[in-house]
Design an enzyme around this catalytic site. Structure first.
Site, PDB file in Angstrom:
ATOM      1  N   GLY A 290      -5.466 -13.707 -22.430  1.00 15.52           N
ATOM      2  CA  GLY A 290      -4.968 -14.943 -23.040  1.00 15.52           C
ATOM      3  C   GLY A 290      -5.508 -15.125 -24.444  1.00 15.52           C
ATOM      4  O   GLY A 290      -4.803 -15.620 -25.332  1.00 15.52           O
TER       5      GLY A 290
ATOM      6  N   ASN B  11      -7.851 -26.607 -19.403  1.00 17.19           N
ATOM      7  CA  ASN B  11      -8.620 -25.842 -18.422  1.00 17.19           C
ATOM      8  C   ASN B  11      -9.711 -26.645 -17.728  1.00 17.19           C
ATOM      9  O   ASN B  11     -10.069 -26.365 -16.595  1.00 17.19           O
ATOM     10  CB  ASN B  11      -9.233 -24.590 -19.068  1.00 17.19           C
ATOM     11  CG  ASN B  11      -9.840 -24.863 -20.423  1.00 17.19           C
ATOM     12  OD1 ASN B  11      -9.193 -25.434 -21.294  1.00 17.19           O
ATOM     13  ND2 ASN B  11     -11.071 -24.478 -20.606  1.00 17.19           N
TER      14      ASN B  11
ATOM     15  N   GLN C 134      -3.395 -22.081 -18.422  1.00 15.08           N
ATOM     16  CA  GLN C 134      -3.734 -22.873 -17.227  1.00 15.08           C
ATOM     17  C   GLN C 134      -2.516 -23.539 -16.589  1.00 15.08           C
ATOM     18  O   GLN C 134      -2.641 -24.250 -15.587  1.00 15.08           O
ATOM     19  CB  GLN C 134      -4.784 -23.942 -17.567  1.00 15.08           C
ATOM     20  CG  GLN C 134      -6.129 -23.356 -17.960  1.00 15.08           C
ATOM     21  CD  GLN C 134      -6.859 -22.672 -16.799  1.00 15.08           C
ATOM     22  OE1 GLN C 134      -6.497 -22.816 -15.630  1.00 15.08           O
ATOM     23  NE2 GLN C 134      -7.904 -21.918 -17.118  1.00 15.08           N
TER      24      GLN C 134
ATOM     25  N   SER D 158      -2.258 -15.530 -19.119  1.00 15.98           N
ATOM     26  CA  SER D 158      -3.293 -14.542 -18.809  1.00 15.98           C
ATOM     27  C   SER D 158      -3.258 -14.203 -17.318  1.00 15.98           C
ATOM     28  O   SER D 158      -3.325 -15.109 -16.472  1.00 15.98           O
ATOM     29  CB  SER D 158      -4.655 -15.135 -19.186  1.00 15.98           C
ATOM     30  OG  SER D 158      -5.676 -14.264 -18.790  1.00 15.98           O
ATOM     31  N   GLY D 159      -3.190 -12.893 -17.005  1.00 19.38           N
ATOM     32  CA  GLY D 159      -3.000 -12.464 -15.620  1.00 19.38           C
ATOM     33  C   GLY D 159      -4.083 -12.917 -14.657  1.00 19.38           C
ATOM     34  O   GLY D 159      -3.801 -13.308 -13.524  1.00 19.38           O
ATOM     35  N   HIS D 160      -5.345 -12.911 -15.134  1.00 17.13           N
ATOM     36  CA  HIS D 160      -6.433 -13.162 -14.169  1.00 17.13           C
ATOM     37  C   HIS D 160      -6.515 -14.612 -13.720  1.00 17.13           C
ATOM     38  O   HIS D 160      -7.322 -14.954 -12.866  1.00 17.13           O
ATOM     39  CB  HIS D 160      -7.777 -12.645 -14.716  1.00 17.13           C
ATOM     40  CG  HIS D 160      -8.401 -13.470 -15.803  1.00 17.13           C
ATOM     41  ND1 HIS D 160      -9.421 -14.351 -15.568  1.00 17.13           N
ATOM     42  CD2 HIS D 160      -8.169 -13.525 -17.136  1.00 17.13           C
ATOM     43  CE1 HIS D 160      -9.808 -14.919 -16.711  1.00 17.13           C
ATOM     44  NE2 HIS D 160      -9.044 -14.434 -17.680  1.00 17.13           N
TER      45      HIS D 160
ATOM     46  N   CYS E 202     -23.579 -22.763 -22.730  1.00 13.52           N
ATOM     47  CA  CYS E 202     -24.983 -22.618 -23.127  1.00 13.52           C
ATOM     48  C   CYS E 202     -25.024 -21.978 -24.510  1.00 13.52           C
ATOM     49  O   CYS E 202     -24.787 -20.791 -24.659  1.00 13.52           O
ATOM     50  CB  CYS E 202     -25.687 -21.733 -22.122  1.00 13.52           C
ATOM     51  SG  CYS E 202     -27.463 -21.861 -22.223  1.00 13.52           S
TER      52      CYS E 202
HETATM   53  N1  PLP Z   1      -6.609 -20.587 -22.695  1.00 12.91           N
HETATM   54  C1  PLP Z   1      -7.079 -21.320 -21.679  1.00 12.91           C
HETATM   55  C2  PLP Z   1      -6.565 -22.705 -21.503  1.00 12.91           C
HETATM   56  C3  PLP Z   1      -8.024 -20.790 -20.801  1.00 12.91           C
HETATM   57  O1  PLP Z   1      -8.477 -21.531 -19.801  1.00 12.91           O
HETATM   58  C4  PLP Z   1      -8.488 -19.473 -21.018  1.00 12.91           C
HETATM   59  C5  PLP Z   1      -9.527 -18.880 -20.149  1.00 12.91           C
HETATM   60  O2  PLP Z   1     -10.330 -19.590 -19.569  1.00 12.91           O
HETATM   61  C6  PLP Z   1      -7.956 -18.746 -22.092  1.00 12.91           C
HETATM   62  C7  PLP Z   1      -7.022 -19.325 -22.900  1.00 12.91           C
HETATM   63  C8  PLP Z   1      -8.402 -17.345 -22.384  1.00 12.91           C
HETATM   64  O3  PLP Z   1      -7.870 -16.445 -21.465  1.00 12.91           O
HETATM   65  P1  PLP Z   1      -8.526 -14.993 -21.306  1.00 12.91           P
HETATM   66  O4  PLP Z   1      -9.780 -15.174 -20.504  1.00 12.91           O
HETATM   67  O5  PLP Z   1      -7.525 -14.193 -20.576  1.00 12.91           O
HETATM   68  O6  PLP Z   1      -8.804 -14.497 -22.671  1.00 12.91           O
END
Ligand code: PLP
Length: 395
Positions: A70, A149, A179, A199-201, A325
């Protein structure tokens, strides 16, 4: 182990893994090669592009570009669009974006761009009126996330897109939908969204694969320059197994969407209500119904979030606090700060995020165990008078 941190990442669906394995074992050809051995990988990529097209409701599979995550999709969109529109030096985003957008905007701010960061109200809802007042004819790009997120709050990206195009048709509109994917319906062809990232994961594919959607009329330069892959806009030998994985995950997420909207939401609401009822120092950081169905963010007043997470971890529960952190100090979440969450709850805010694999027993377990954890942690707090007052009010 009870995994309630699905906004951080998700487990790979067994069906996704099964689909990927042949391409990690025997079907290892470079999909761009000319011989027959490359045909299966090449066809598998074509299929995945169609699966993703249908998942996000794109007009054409030609608008789908596979990336590594992502963050890459966001960088590719923002940097690529600005590189093609060098004469325009004004850009807009929100104060509550993911760092992959926020920090990319800050990079451009340092490099001579004028940036407007749009605020949110105490419930995390975007100030649309502020956005309207900032949009200009020389605005090159607007970026608004579809769902946040940390809070799960959904932004009205369809309406925002309509507004942008009615006032400034040449302004590009990028939506970080990382998200939103798999949690709410998406149909980009019916919107004025120019570019969108997923984002796939985050929806049960492995880490290391993402997608950038870009409408056919949108011009952008590649972030990764090299070979001809992805129509010359994202070089690098195609990661066939992971592309197959995100395609399958997209198909599965699409068919599980009803379950997500009803059953995952029911479990989320049960968790939310159970905690609010049983834990005297719990307050909901946003209560609006316009949230993705899997996310709840709760502030536990006068307690440190990291201590809560450690105690949850001791009983096998994974959740997350908004804090990052940084340089040895615990910075409270920029999202919750933008919402003006009182400091008494800011440091003790915990996000629980469910998935289609979350069970009722897991939710019941957390609701059952959390009060004792919080009794212990509040007994150690130096704010005993304030806590006693909270308890009196809740009783
Ligand atoms: N955008 C949002 C809203 C996300 O929550 C995240 C990951 O937490 C990302 C982008 C980034 O995705 P990636 O971890 O695949 O780079």
């Amino acid at each position: 182990m009870i995994y309630l941190d699905n906004n951080a990442t998700t487990k790979v669906d067994e069906k996704v893994l099964e689909e990927m394995l042949p391409f990690l074992r025997e079907e290892y050809a470079n999909a761009s090669s000319m011989y027959d051995f490359a045909k299966k990988p090449a066809d598998a990529i074509k299929k995945a592009r169609v699966q993703v097209r249908d998942f996000i409701g794109a007009e054409s599979e030609k608008d789908i570009y596979f990336t590594s995550c992502g963050s890459e999709s966001a960088n590719m969109a923002i940097k690529g669009v600005l590189d093609c529109n060098k004469e325009k030096k004004h850009i807009i985003t929100t104060k509550v974006e993911h760092p992959c957008v926020l920090n990319t905007y800050k990079y451009f701010e340092k490099n001579g761009y004028e940036v407007d960061y749009i605020g949110v109200n105490s419930q995390g809802e975007l100030d649309f009126e502020e956005l309207k007042s900032k949009l200009r004819k020389d605005t090159a790009l607007v970026s608004v996330m579809w769902a946040n997120n940390e809070t799960g709050v959904i932004n009205p990206v369809e309406e925002i897109g309509e507004y942008i195009k009615s006032k400034s048709p040449e302004t590009r509109f990028f939506v970080d939908a990382v998200q939103a994917a798999g949690k709410i319906p998406m149909n980009v062809k019916d919107t004025k969204i120019d570019l969108l990232g997923i984002s796939g994961h985050k929806f049960h594919a492995p880490k290391g694969v993402g997608v950038l959607y870009a409408k056919s009329n949108v011009r952008f330069t590649p972030l990764i320059i090299g070979g001809h892959q992805e129509r010359g806009l994202r070089a690098g030998t195609e990661n066939v197994p992971y592309i197959v994985g995100i395609g399958k995950a997209a198909e599965l997420a699409q068919s599980a969407l009803d379950y997500e909207l009803k059953e995952v939401k029911r479990l989320r609401d049960k968790l939310e209500q159970g905690i609010l009822k049983n834990v005297f120092n719990a307050r909901l950081n946003t209560s609006i119904s316009n949230r993705v169905p899997n996310t709840v963010n709760i502030g536990f007043e006068y307690v440190e979030g990291e201590l809560i997470l450690l105690h949850l971890s001791d009983i096998g529960v994974c959740a997350s606090s908004g804090s990052a952190c940084t340089s040895g100090s615990l910075e409270p979440s920029h999202v919750l700060r933008a919402m003006g969450i009182p400091f008494t709850a800011l440091h003790g805010s915990i996000r629980f995020s469910l998935s289609r694999f979350t069970t009722e027993d897991e939710v019941d377990f957390v609701v059952d165990k959390l009060p004792a954890i919080m009794d212990k942690l509040t007994s150690l707090s130096p704010f005993q008078d304030e806590l006693a007052e909270l308890k009196r009010r809740k009783a």
